[in-house]
Design an enzyme around this catalytic site. Structure first.
Site, short mmCIF file in Angstrom:
data_model
loop_
_atom_site.label_atom_id
_atom_site.label_comp_id
_atom_site.label_asym_id
_atom_site.label_seq_id
_atom_site.Cartn_x
_atom_site.Cartn_y
_atom_site.Cartn_z
N TYR A 1 8.99 6.10 -161.15
CA TYR A 1 8.12 5.63 -160.07
C TYR A 1 8.66 4.31 -159.54
CZ TYR A 1 4.11 3.63 -157.62
OH TYR A 1 3.32 3.06 -156.67
N GLU B 1 6.49 3.65 -151.05
CA GLU B 1 6.32 4.22 -152.39
C GLU B 1 7.20 5.45 -152.56
OE1 GLU B 1 2.44 5.01 -155.04
OE2 GLU B 1 2.68 6.48 -153.43
#
Length: 384
Positions: free
Chosen positions: A108, A196
């Protein structure tokens, strides 16, 4: 302003952030054609401004162009309901068709603006493919944060530090560091508020790719990015939110039944708090601003009245630059145009308050006048 995944990935590629091969399609036939271009197999993803697409049936790995075409027929023109959309869902007008990649590891990575630190902050984690909020709650030790001073900018050691925090193989340290550096360049160049990548993947053939991409752009900076402003998809937004943005009104739709119109964000928050304290729920946040004109007040009130969930209305005006008589004329104009069939509670204080209240009393509207904010909240909640 949110971007679709395919739009975000186009920007990623422009700034050297590696993404899988893919392109967007608007019809089932286009989906089939694009699958043939990448060898027949592929991943087909619904393009919506919401997370949770996979669990909601909006993402599928297909083994042939024909399977992809059938999947597209079941999605395009429909509304996809995920845990982030509510029961009404969001329309699916486009599908992203991408190559199938062999995934060795999911990670992530994101960059957000951190107001308290006045910097951009990287947030990375080994726990890719999961909601970062869930990781923060259950495994906070797996999250690595790194702030970037806007004056100094991104430095080479920062990329290596982030890669080390993710336990990336030393052989991939350079491409990983370059990935983070390019992501930061994109973030700054586009005036983003959030970028993101979840998951950021290491493929079985040793590539580092953004398997998913989300970008949130700062609305206040869009005047500098006409090309990016044109990417807005209002079909993904609430109709009242769109009207509010066109009227330059700060409006957020909520789940309660007490519609609020206030001038000033702080006063609006206090009004919402009191409504909740009195045992009810606000239907919206609506700040018309300190210098609103009569037309702007009218537009704001029409937006409020257009929400079918609103069962009563509380107007709380503290006159300053926005005079109370101007606010009153705007409210009267909106009601004359649309009508009102719910209780209306008004509290006015400040510049020309008496003039404003006189206009309301003489307008013929059924108005409940309150002397202070607490009384106004009580009357609004109890009104039937």
């Amino acid at each position: 302003m949110k971007l679709h995944e395919y739009q975000a990935k186009a920007l990623f590629a422009k700034y050297g952030v590696n993404v899988p091969k893919g392109s967007v399609a608007s019809t089932p036939a286009e989906v089939a054609a694009k699958l043939r271009e990448i060898g027949g197999k592929g991943v087909v993803k619904a393009q919506v401004h919401a997370g949770g697409r996979g669990k909601a049936g909006g993402v599928k790995v297909v083994k042939s162009p024909e399977e992809g075409e059938q999947f597209a027929k079941g999605l395009l023109g429909k509304r996809l309901v995920t845990h982030q959309t509510g029961p009404e869902g969001v329309p699916v007008d486009k599908l992203l068709v991408e190559e199938v990649i062999g995934i060795q590891k999911e990670l992530y990575a994101s960059i957000v603006v951190e107001p308290s630190m006045k910097t951009a902050v990287f947030i990375v984690s080994e726990a890719g493919g999961m909601d970062i909020e869930e990781v923060a709650a259950k495994s906070p030790e797996k999250i690595v944060r790194l702030s970037v001073d806007p004056i100094i900018g991104f430095q080479p050691f920062m990329g290596r530090k982030l890669a080390t925090g993710l336990n990336i193989d030393p052989a991939l340290m350079r491409p990983a560091a370059a990935f983070f550096e390019n992501l930061y360049k994109l973030f700054v160049a586009t005036d983003a508020s959030m970028a993101e990548v979840n998951p950021l993947v290491i493929t079985t053939d040793g590539r580092i790719l953004a398997a998913d991409a989300k970008i949130g752009l700062d609305d206040d900076a869009l005047f500098r990015h006409k090309d990016l402003a044109d990417l807005r998809d209002i079909g993904q937004e609430d109709a009242l939110d769109v009207k509010a943005s066109e009227a330059d009104v700060n409006y957020i739709r909520l789940d309660g039944d007490v519609g609020c119109m206030v001038n000033g964000a702080g006063l609006a928050m206090a009004t919402m708090d009191l409504i909740k304290l009195m045992g009810s729920q606000p239907a919206n946040f609506l700040d018309v601003g300190g210098g609103a004109s009569e037309d702007k007040v009218k537009a704001a009130f029409l937006i409020l009245l257009s929400d079918k969930k609103v069962k009563k209305v509380l107007v709380n005006i503290f006159g300053g630059i926005l005079r109370c008589d101007v606010a009153a004329r705007g409210i009267i104009g909106a009601v004359k145009e649309k009508g009102i069939n719910v209780p209306l509670v008004i509290r006015m204080r400040g510049t020309n308050a008496e003039e404003g209240l006189k206009l309301l009393r003489e307008s013929g509207l059924k108005v409940i006048i309150a002397n202070d904010l607490q009384e106004a909240a009580e009357k609004a909640v109890r009104a039937a």
